[in-house]
Motif scaffolding. Structure first.
Motif, PDB file in Angstrom:
ATOM      1  N   LYS A  53       0.832  -1.203   0.000  1.00 55.79           N
ATOM      2  CA  LYS A  53       0.000   0.000   0.000  1.00 55.79           C
ATOM      3  C   LYS A  53       0.861   1.246   0.000  1.00 55.79           C
ATOM      4  N   LYS A  54       0.383   2.263  -0.686  1.00 57.24           N
ATOM      5  CA  LYS A  54       1.056   3.559  -0.677  1.00 57.24           C
ATOM      6  C   LYS A  54       0.777   4.234   0.662  1.00 57.24           C
ATOM      7  N   TYR A  55       1.616   5.193   1.028  1.00 54.45           N
ATOM      8  CA  TYR A  55       1.475   5.858   2.327  1.00 54.45           C
ATOM      9  C   TYR A  55       0.119   6.525   2.515  1.00 54.45           C
ATOM     10  N   TRP A  56      -0.538   6.918   1.417  1.00 54.46           N
ATOM     11  CA  TRP A  56      -1.775   7.679   1.492  1.00 54.46           C
ATOM     12  C   TRP A  56      -3.030   6.818   1.411  1.00 54.46           C
ATOM     13  N   GLU A  57      -2.888   5.572   0.996  1.00 50.44           N
ATOM     14  CA  GLU A  57      -4.068   4.735   0.817  1.00 50.44           C
ATOM     15  C   GLU A  57      -4.770   4.466   2.148  1.00 50.44           C
ATOM     16  N   GLU A  58      -6.077   4.584   2.109  1.00 49.68           N
ATOM     17  CA  GLU A  58      -6.949   4.374   3.262  1.00 49.68           C
ATOM     18  C   GLU A  58      -6.698   5.374   4.390  1.00 49.68           C
ATOM     19  N   LYS A  59      -6.124   6.514   4.052  1.00 55.10           N
ATOM     20  CA  LYS A  59      -5.937   7.592   5.026  1.00 55.10           C
ATOM     21  C   LYS A  59      -7.029   8.624   4.800  1.00 55.10           C
ATOM     22  N   GLU A  60      -7.486   9.237   5.842  1.00 57.71           N
ATOM     23  CA  GLU A  60      -8.566  10.217   5.758  1.00 57.71           C
ATOM     24  C   GLU A  60      -8.180  11.443   4.920  1.00 57.71           C
ATOM     25  N   PHE A  61      -6.913  11.864   4.975  1.00 55.94           N
ATOM     26  CA  PHE A  61      -6.505  13.075   4.252  1.00 55.94           C
ATOM     27  C   PHE A  61      -6.530  12.908   2.740  1.00 55.94           C
ATOM     28  N   SER A  62      -6.588  11.672   2.245  1.00 56.91           N
ATOM     29  CA  SER A  62      -6.531  11.458   0.799  1.00 56.91           C
ATOM     30  C   SER A  62      -7.908  11.320   0.156  1.00 56.91           C
ATOM     31  N   TYR A  63      -8.947  11.398   0.947  1.00 55.87           N
ATOM     32  CA  TYR A  63     -10.293  11.243   0.381  1.00 55.87           C
ATOM     33  C   TYR A  63     -11.297  12.047   1.200  1.00 55.87           C
ATOM     34  N   PHE A  64     -12.111  12.800   0.495  1.00 55.57           N
ATOM     35  CA  PHE A  64     -13.175  13.569   1.139  1.00 55.57           C
ATOM     36  C   PHE A  64     -14.348  13.638   0.167  1.00 55.57           C
ATOM     37  N   SER A  65     -15.480  13.205   0.599  1.00 52.48           N
ATOM     38  CA  SER A  65     -16.678  13.251  -0.232  1.00 52.48           C
ATOM     39  C   SER A  65     -17.692  14.158   0.461  1.00 52.48           C
ATOM     40  N   HIS A  66     -17.955  15.285  -0.151  1.00 49.74           N
ATOM     41  CA  HIS A  66     -18.825  16.297   0.442  1.00 49.74           C
ATOM     42  C   HIS A  66     -20.251  16.134  -0.075  1.00 49.74           C
ATOM     43  N   ARG A  67     -20.930  15.141   0.436  1.00 50.60           N
ATOM     44  CA  ARG A  67     -22.270  14.792  -0.034  1.00 50.60           C
ATOM     45  C   ARG A  67     -23.314  15.875   0.242  1.00 50.60           C
ATOM     46  N   LYS A  68     -23.036  16.784   1.159  1.00 48.24           N
ATOM     47  CA  LYS A  68     -23.989  17.855   1.451  1.00 48.24           C
ATOM     48  C   LYS A  68     -23.819  19.060   0.515  1.00 48.24           C
ATOM     49  N   CYS A  69     -22.790  19.026  -0.320  1.00 49.10           N
ATOM     50  CA  CYS A  69     -22.554  20.116  -1.266  1.00 49.10           C
ATOM     51  C   CYS A  69     -23.743  20.227  -2.221  1.00 49.10           C
ATOM     52  N   GLU A  70     -24.113  21.442  -2.512  1.00 46.32           N
ATOM     53  CA  GLU A  70     -25.262  21.700  -3.401  1.00 46.32           C
ATOM     54  C   GLU A  70     -25.029  21.157  -4.809  1.00 46.32           C
ATOM     55  N   PHE A  71     -23.791  20.915  -5.175  1.00 43.92           N
ATOM     56  CA  PHE A  71     -23.464  20.469  -6.530  1.00 43.92           C
ATOM     57  C   PHE A  71     -23.057  18.999  -6.606  1.00 43.92           C
ATOM     58  N   PHE A  72     -23.108  18.300  -5.483  1.00 47.81           N
ATOM     59  CA  PHE A  72     -22.651  16.905  -5.430  1.00 47.81           C
ATOM     60  C   PHE A  72     -23.597  15.971  -6.159  1.00 47.81           C
ATOM     61  N   PRO A  73     -23.051  15.088  -6.967  1.00 46.28           N
ATOM     62  CA  PRO A  73     -21.730  15.156  -7.575  1.00 46.28           C
ATOM     63  C   PRO A  73     -21.748  16.156  -8.716  1.00 46.28           C
ATOM     64  N   CYS A  74     -20.676  16.853  -8.899  1.00 48.27           N
ATOM     65  CA  CYS A  74     -20.634  17.955  -9.869  1.00 48.27           C
ATOM     66  C   CYS A  74     -20.367  17.501 -11.296  1.00 48.27           C
ATOM     67  N   HIS A  75     -20.122  16.233 -11.505  1.00 51.22           N
ATOM     68  CA  HIS A  75     -19.897  15.701 -12.848  1.00 51.22           C
ATOM     69  C   HIS A  75     -20.963  14.663 -13.164  1.00 51.22           C
ATOM     70  N   LYS A  76     -21.505  14.708 -14.387  1.00 57.35           N
ATOM     71  CA  LYS A  76     -22.499  13.705 -14.785  1.00 57.35           C
ATOM     72  C   LYS A  76     -21.813  12.343 -14.867  1.00 57.35           C
ATOM     73  N   ASN A  77     -22.574  11.317 -14.656  1.00 54.97           N
ATOM     74  CA  ASN A  77     -22.103   9.929 -14.698  1.00 54.97           C
ATOM     75  C   ASN A  77     -21.078   9.596 -13.612  1.00 54.97           C
ATOM     76  N   ALA A  78     -21.000  10.408 -12.589  1.00 60.12           N
ATOM     77  CA  ALA A  78     -20.059  10.148 -11.496  1.00 60.12           C
ATOM     78  C   ALA A  78     -20.617   9.076 -10.561  1.00 60.12           C
ATOM     79  N   ASP A  79     -19.727   8.264 -10.036  1.00 59.71           N
ATOM     80  CA  ASP A  79     -20.082   7.262  -9.040  1.00 59.71           C
ATOM     81  C   ASP A  79     -20.073   7.961  -7.679  1.00 59.71           C
ATOM     82  N   GLU A  80     -21.225   8.175  -7.111  1.00 57.65           N
ATOM     83  CA  GLU A  80     -21.328   8.902  -5.839  1.00 57.65           C
ATOM     84  C   GLU A  80     -20.605   8.199  -4.703  1.00 57.65           C
ATOM     85  N   ASN A  81     -20.380   6.895  -4.824  1.00 54.03           N
ATOM     86  CA  ASN A  81     -19.700   6.143  -3.769  1.00 54.03           C
ATOM     87  C   ASN A  81     -18.182   6.150  -3.931  1.00 54.03           C
ATOM     88  N   ASN A  82     -17.699   6.687  -5.029  1.00 54.12           N
ATOM     89  CA  ASN A  82     -16.255   6.816  -5.254  1.00 54.12           C
ATOM     90  C   ASN A  82     -16.004   8.169  -5.904  1.00 54.12           C
TER      91      ASN A  82
END
Length: 99
Positions: A9-38
């Protein structure tokens, strides 16, 4: 997770600082066809944008010359965090060249 998996594993994998999903954002997800779980919102404004046509993402240039990244999900995949961070040297160089 066994020792072999842990060592690969890389030093950043499964660390909180490397992933943030802001589901409460008014634009979430901001790209069409995006996987909301990733969908990583950490690079909401892509740092690779400044690399122009060398960013590696799925972009196009509009008739007015503006780079359109609306179809690009590259910086938003959890597994691409390290790939984006590894390119910061290129980003700094690109910015210095534009001075």
């Amino acid at each position: 997770m066994d020792k072999k998996e842990e060592m690969s594993k890389k030093y950043w994998e499964e660390k909180e600082f490397s992933y943030f999903s802001h589901r409460k954002c008014e634009f979430f997800p901001c790209h069409k066809n995006a996987d909301e779980n990733n969908f990583n919102c950490l690079f909401c404004y892509c740092p690779l944008y400044t690399l122009g046509n060398k960013c590696g993402g799925n972009f196009r240039y509009l008739d007015n010359g503006i780079k359109d990244c609306s179809d690009c999900l590259y910086p938003h995949f959890k597994e691409n965090y390290g790939k984006v961070v590894e390119r910061f040297g290129e980003i700094v160089k690109s910015m210095n060249e534009k001075k």
